[in-house]
Design a protein around this motif. Structure first.
Motif, PDB file in Angstrom:
ATOM      1  N   ARG A 237     -12.082 -19.799 -47.393  1.00 59.15           N
ATOM      2  CA  ARG A 237     -12.070 -20.497 -46.105  1.00 59.15           C
ATOM      3  C   ARG A 237     -13.373 -20.283 -45.352  1.00 59.15           C
ATOM      4  O   ARG A 237     -13.895 -21.213 -44.733  1.00 59.15           O
ATOM      5  CB  ARG A 237     -10.883 -20.000 -45.270  1.00 59.15           C
ATOM      6  CG  ARG A 237      -9.543 -20.545 -45.718  1.00 59.15           C
ATOM      7  CD  ARG A 237      -8.405 -19.999 -44.873  1.00 59.15           C
ATOM      8  NE  ARG A 237      -7.131 -20.625 -45.220  1.00 59.15           N
ATOM      9  CZ  ARG A 237      -5.976 -20.341 -44.645  1.00 59.15           C
ATOM     10  NH1 ARG A 237      -5.932 -19.435 -43.663  1.00 59.15           N
ATOM     11  NH2 ARG A 237      -4.870 -20.958 -45.012  1.00 59.15           N
ATOM     12  N   ILE A 238     -13.883 -19.070 -45.400  1.00 54.09           N
ATOM     13  CA  ILE A 238     -15.144 -18.784 -44.701  1.00 54.09           C
ATOM     14  C   ILE A 238     -16.303 -19.480 -45.390  1.00 54.09           C
ATOM     15  O   ILE A 238     -17.176 -20.076 -44.745  1.00 54.09           O
ATOM     16  CB  ILE A 238     -15.372 -17.267 -44.631  1.00 54.09           C
ATOM     17  CG1 ILE A 238     -14.273 -16.612 -43.780  1.00 54.09           C
ATOM     18  CG2 ILE A 238     -16.743 -16.955 -44.039  1.00 54.09           C
ATOM     19  CD1 ILE A 238     -14.331 -15.109 -43.756  1.00 54.09           C
ATOM     20  N   LEU A 239     -16.355 -19.417 -46.729  1.00 51.35           N
ATOM     21  CA  LEU A 239     -17.429 -20.075 -47.479  1.00 51.35           C
ATOM     22  C   LEU A 239     -17.373 -21.588 -47.284  1.00 51.35           C
ATOM     23  O   LEU A 239     -18.415 -22.251 -47.193  1.00 51.35           O
ATOM     24  CB  LEU A 239     -17.322 -19.713 -48.963  1.00 51.35           C
ATOM     25  CG  LEU A 239     -17.591 -18.243 -49.315  1.00 51.35           C
ATOM     26  CD1 LEU A 239     -17.307 -17.989 -50.788  1.00 51.35           C
ATOM     27  CD2 LEU A 239     -19.019 -17.859 -48.968  1.00 51.35           C
ATOM     28  N   THR A 240     -16.167 -22.120 -47.228  1.00 55.48           N
ATOM     29  CA  THR A 240     -16.001 -23.553 -46.998  1.00 55.48           C
ATOM     30  C   THR A 240     -16.517 -23.952 -45.622  1.00 55.48           C
ATOM     31  O   THR A 240     -17.133 -25.006 -45.447  1.00 55.48           O
ATOM     32  CB  THR A 240     -14.512 -23.934 -47.129  1.00 55.48           C
ATOM     33  OG1 THR A 240     -14.077 -23.666 -48.455  1.00 55.48           O
ATOM     34  CG2 THR A 240     -14.301 -25.399 -46.809  1.00 55.48           C
ATOM     35  N   GLU A 245     -19.505 -28.825 -48.560  1.00 54.39           N
ATOM     36  CA  GLU A 245     -19.783 -29.656 -49.722  1.00 54.39           C
ATOM     37  C   GLU A 245     -19.831 -28.850 -51.018  1.00 54.39           C
ATOM     38  O   GLU A 245     -19.937 -29.423 -52.106  1.00 54.39           O
ATOM     39  CB  GLU A 245     -21.122 -30.384 -49.532  1.00 54.39           C
ATOM     40  CG  GLU A 245     -21.184 -31.250 -48.271  1.00 54.39           C
ATOM     41  CD  GLU A 245     -20.081 -32.295 -48.250  1.00 54.39           C
ATOM     42  OE1 GLU A 245     -19.709 -32.795 -49.328  1.00 54.39           O
ATOM     43  OE2 GLU A 245     -19.583 -32.596 -47.150  1.00 54.39           O
ATOM     44  N   ALA A 246     -19.755 -27.531 -50.925  1.00 51.18           N
ATOM     45  CA  ALA A 246     -19.836 -26.707 -52.129  1.00 51.18           C
ATOM     46  C   ALA A 246     -18.606 -26.888 -53.018  1.00 51.18           C
ATOM     47  O   ALA A 246     -18.692 -26.750 -54.242  1.00 51.18           O
ATOM     48  CB  ALA A 246     -20.002 -25.233 -51.748  1.00 51.18           C
ATOM     49  N   ASP A 247     -17.448 -27.186 -52.420  1.00 47.50           N
ATOM     50  CA  ASP A 247     -16.217 -27.357 -53.198  1.00 47.50           C
ATOM     51  C   ASP A 247     -15.366 -28.450 -52.551  1.00 47.50           C
ATOM     52  O   ASP A 247     -14.289 -28.184 -52.016  1.00 47.50           O
ATOM     53  CB  ASP A 247     -15.452 -26.018 -53.234  1.00 47.50           C
ATOM     54  CG  ASP A 247     -14.278 -26.047 -54.203  1.00 47.50           C
ATOM     55  OD1 ASP A 247     -14.219 -26.972 -55.034  1.00 47.50           O
ATOM     56  OD2 ASP A 247     -13.422 -25.143 -54.114  1.00 47.50           O
ATOM     57  N   SER A 251     -11.406 -25.850 -52.145  1.00 47.54           N
ATOM     58  CA  SER A 251     -11.127 -25.169 -50.879  1.00 47.54           C
ATOM     59  C   SER A 251     -11.601 -25.957 -49.662  1.00 47.54           C
ATOM     60  O   SER A 251     -11.113 -25.739 -48.553  1.00 47.54           O
ATOM     61  CB  SER A 251     -11.780 -23.784 -50.883  1.00 47.54           C
ATOM     62  OG  SER A 251     -13.182 -23.884 -51.113  1.00 47.54           O
ATOM     63  N   ALA A 252     -12.563 -26.875 -49.845  1.00 45.88           N
ATOM     64  CA  ALA A 252     -13.072 -27.657 -48.714  1.00 45.88           C
ATOM     65  C   ALA A 252     -12.327 -28.972 -48.521  1.00 45.88           C
ATOM     66  O   ALA A 252     -12.629 -29.719 -47.586  1.00 45.88           O
ATOM     67  CB  ALA A 252     -14.560 -27.940 -48.909  1.00 45.88           C
TER      68      ALA A 252
END
Length: 393
Positions: A237-240, A245-247, A251-252
């Motif tokens: 959730r934090i990385l998203t 656009e990374a995933d 998760s995104a």
């Protein structure tokens, strides 16, 4: 009162729309929300009718019951989506963490009002922190990070309203600032210097400066280890949030679909039951975490602004009620309720547009959830009770 009723109506409309999008069960989440709205309004009436002195007398008892329920969840609770958060009561499931918010507000308000002459003493602030850490820790174990974040916010607001020394509040902020700035050494140490100056200016003592500096540097240094202990879904959730656009299909996905729904609503929206993201089931959790996105798609910027305005009325009026109170418990109760509702509302709204990570906090009055709606309407009844009894000492 009118704002509360209007928000309940908006919640029912939004839940009917998301239920209409293909949920064919005999007892849909809209019907459940309608039932809980009726129960919640009755609970609000009870909260308005009973004297606040009644709740003040039972504050510690209610807090104790909430702790027992949180412990019971960990022992015999129902597990869903990787977390143990519910207790079964007949055909319903209740979420004790929602009741723990209200119980903690009552407990802290009673404690702070019981020792008005000790507000400036350190022991009082430490005990209040301990009172809040107990339910917060139990909720973190479930795990439910989003709900647990409500507790330090309401504590901070109530301590500030009670009039504790400013350096107590600054020391409470230190750990949060250390975590948020740990990614940049320059920013990390710049904020540390600002805290040192602010704490010394407030306390005029060296010991609080030393304690704050040690806590700040320690927490900043162990933040990478804390990151490693987060659950994988929490890390995603934090990385998203940082890079959606990374995933985009993983998760995104929720966040991207939420932004599409809100943006496609335009100024006036697509019309009720005509939101394509909602009706074609592209928007996940459209009746809970992202119910605002579904509403914004169908009613646009104007409808979104109406929701924000109604929430703001409740927050502003709640603080006005607190400022008029002659009784310190009444004022602290109102402030705690406003802090809880405001934090949940802002977190959910910012989450849906990508300004905060996805936390799972529902939008008060509108998101689907029986326990949440029941407690929120009971809190609203207490606010109205404070407004009627502000002359009491």
């Amino acid at each position: 009162l009118l704002s509360t009723v209007a928000l309940i109506g908006i919640g029912l409309l939004a839940n009917y729309s998301t239920s209409y999008s293909g949920v064919t069960a005999e007892f849909t989440h809209f019907q459940r929300q309608l039932l809980w709205s009726g129960i919640g309004l009755f609970a609000m009436l009870i909260a308005m009718t009973l004297p606040i002195r009644f709740f003040e007398t039972l504050a510690y008892v209610v807090f104790g019951i909430a702790i027992l329920l949180l412990v019971a969840v960990l022992v015999v609770g129902h597990t869903g989506m990787g977390a143990t958060r519910w207790l079964g009561v007949g055909m319903f499931k209740i979420q004790p963490s929602e009741f723990a918010k209200l119980a903690t507000i009552l407990g802290v308000a009673r404690f702070l009002s019981d020792f008005p002459r000790d507000i400036g003493k350190t022991w009082l602030t430490l005990v209040a922190i301990g009172v809040v850490l107990l339910p917060m820790g139990l909720i973190l174990v479930e795990p439910d990070l989003g709900t647990s974040l409500v507790f330090p916010v309401l504590l901070f607001g109530m301590l500030a309203w009670a009039g504790v020394p400013a350096w107590h509040l600054l020391l409470m902020i230190c750990p949060v600032a250390a975590v948020l700035t740990s990614w940049s050494n320059t920013l990390h140490f710049a904020i540390l210097i600002a805290f040192v100056v602010a704490i010394y200016s407030s306390a005029r003592k060296v010991l609080p400066v030393i304690l704050g500096s040690v806590a700040y540097l320690t927490i900043g240094s162990i933040t990478p280890r804390l990151w490693a202990h987060l659950h994988p879904y929490q890390q995603k959730r934090i990385l998203t949030f940082l890079d959606p656009e990374a995933d985009p299909l993983g998760s995104a996905y929720q966040l991207i679909q939420s932004k599409i729904a809100i943006g496609s609503g335009g100024v006036t929206g697509k019309g009720y039951l005509k939101g394509t993201q909602t009706q074609l089931d592209f928007l996940p959790e459209g009746h809970t975490d992202f119910v605002f996105s579904a509403w914004a798609e169908e009613f646009g910027f104007i409808g979104s602004l109406a929701v924000a305005a109604l929430l703001l009325v409740i927050f502003v009026r709640g603080i006005q009620f607190a400022s008029r109170c002659h009784n310190s418990f009444n004022g602290l109760l109102a402030v705690g309720i406003v802090c809880s509702l405001a934090f949940q509302s802002l977190t959910n709204l910012f989450m849906t547009v990508g300004l905060l990570p996805v936390t799972g906090l529902p939008l008060p009055f509108i998101s689907y959830g029986g326990s949440s709606l029941l407690v929120i309407l009971f809190m609203s009844g207490l606010l109205l009770s404070v407004s009627m009894r502000w002359r009491e000492y």
